[in-house]
Design an enzyme around this catalytic site. Structure first.
Site, PDB file in Angstrom:
ATOM      1  N   HIS A 267      -5.064  -0.942  -0.109  1.00 22.07           N
ATOM      2  CA  HIS A 267      -3.696  -0.873  -0.648  1.00 22.07           C
ATOM      3  C   HIS A 267      -2.667  -1.002   0.494  1.00 22.07           C
ATOM      4  O   HIS A 267      -1.918  -0.076   0.795  1.00 22.07           O
ATOM      5  CB  HIS A 267      -3.544   0.460  -1.380  1.00 22.07           C
ATOM      6  CG  HIS A 267      -2.398   0.572  -2.311  1.00 22.07           C
ATOM      7  ND1 HIS A 267      -1.228  -0.114  -2.164  1.00 22.07           N
ATOM      8  CD2 HIS A 267      -2.246   1.322  -3.437  1.00 22.07           C
ATOM      9  CE1 HIS A 267      -0.398   0.218  -3.139  1.00 22.07           C
ATOM     10  NE2 HIS A 267      -1.007   1.092  -3.928  1.00 22.07           N
TER      11      HIS A 267
ATOM     12  N   GLU B 183      -2.555  -6.680  -1.409  1.00 26.89           N
ATOM     13  CA  GLU B 183      -3.804  -5.944  -1.270  1.00 26.89           C
ATOM     14  C   GLU B 183      -5.013  -6.815  -1.609  1.00 26.89           C
ATOM     15  O   GLU B 183      -5.063  -7.400  -2.691  1.00 26.89           O
ATOM     16  CB  GLU B 183      -3.789  -4.740  -2.218  1.00 26.89           C
ATOM     17  CG  GLU B 183      -2.476  -3.954  -2.177  1.00 26.89           C
ATOM     18  CD  GLU B 183      -2.345  -2.978  -3.331  1.00 26.89           C
ATOM     19  OE1 GLU B 183      -3.395  -2.498  -3.823  1.00 26.89           O
ATOM     20  OE2 GLU B 183      -1.206  -2.695  -3.740  1.00 26.89           O
TER      21      GLU B 183
END
Length: 303
Positions: free
Chosen positions: A168, A272
């Site tokens: 992330h 991501e």
């Protein structure tokens, strides 16, 4: 008076007494990793410029995850399953791996650490699957940062398990209105702002004028994030991770988050490397490997 020696790998006490590992490459770049969450919170180039975004309101206090840097979403991405948001790997205490994978032959001038996560009894109540998660974090010449995950099913009863995953990554940018993402043109995506409806990207590149929360599917192995004001390009190279998540909360969501500044959405973008649409299934003894390599170049490049 001599200056203290700068060791390539150093463990220090950091915010709220949490342990942090500092990696320093010989040309001056550095990475900081909290053992809490195996969470990369800083990535600086050889000029000392910070390349990742961490909120000024981030809460470094377990069990709250750290807002920014590179949280690891495992064994569940987002709320797409029965577990807490983004799974539990990002708010567990990892340890140093005392039996790491062998070194690759090109390890010259690279500095790295190996961390490991195994489930606790409490984890097994939440998610009843035995696993070993080995993470190698490598800082190489040119400030390149590589995260390599190896997840193995260690369940002795012969049960497979399934998971979703994402690195992330929060990139630090000058102004979100000056950012564009290349490499996602013509691809299908699931739009979390519209109840996960499926669309096809129509633009030549992705730019930002409002909240964006999308899962792009079957993406290329290389994606570029261009910051026009800083004249900087982030390159994301990925392996074993077919999807790519793009997120910026914009103003209303930013104000609703206690660990995020009201205007900080302007200075970050998440792009991501992920495996979301088709969950990964491992039989006992099987291992999955997913890698993300990040580079930052002080000029504008195309993907």
């Amino acid at each position: 008076m001599s200056t203290p020696e700068r060791r390539p790998v150093e463990v220090v006490k950091a915010i709220n007494g949490l342990e942090k590992v500092v990696l320093r490459e010989i040309h001056g770049s550095s990475v900081e990793v909290y053992l809490y969450g195996a969470h990369v919170t800083s990535w600086k180039n050889e000029h000392g410029e910070e390349l990742l975004f961490v909120s000024s309101k981030a809460i470094f206090n377990p069990p709250k995850p750290i807002r920014g840097g590179i949280p690891i979403c495992f064994p569940q991405f987002s709320n797409l399953g029965p577990l807490e948001l983004h799974g539990f790997a990002r708010n567990r205490l990892w340890t140093f791996d005392d039996d790491p994978p062998p070194l690759p032959p090109d390890i010259t001038n690279k500095v790295f650490i190996d961390l490991i996560l195994r489930p606790t009894k409490e984890d097994l109540k939440l998610w009843p699957h035995s696993f070993e998660y080995r993470l190698r974090i490598t800082l190489g010449p040119g400030s390149d940062l590589m995260l390599t995950s190896r997840i193995r099913n260690t369940c002795p009863e012969g049960k497979p398990f399934t998971f979703t995953f994402a690195y992330h990554t929060y990139f630090s940018v000058s102004d979100i209105s000056e950012v564009r993402v290349e490499g996602l043109e013509t691809l299908d995506y699931l739009d979390n702002c519209q109840k996960m409806a499926r669309f096809t990207e129509q633009g030549d590149s992705l730019t930002f004028e409002s909240e964006v929360d999308r899962i792009y599917l079957s993406t290329p192995t290389k994606i570029a994030v261009m910051d026009h004001e800083k004249k900087r390009t982030f390159l994301i190279r990925k392996d074993g991770l077919p999807d790519a998540v793009v997120w910026n909360p914009w103003d209303k969501k930013a104000k609703a988050m206690v660990d995020f500044g009201d205007d900080e959405y302007k200075r970050m973008v998440c792009v991501e490397a992920a495996a979301v649409e088709k969950p990964i299934t491992l039989k006992p003894g099987e291992e999955w490997r997913g890698r993300q390599q990040l580079s930052a170049v002080n000029k504008l490049l195309d993907a």
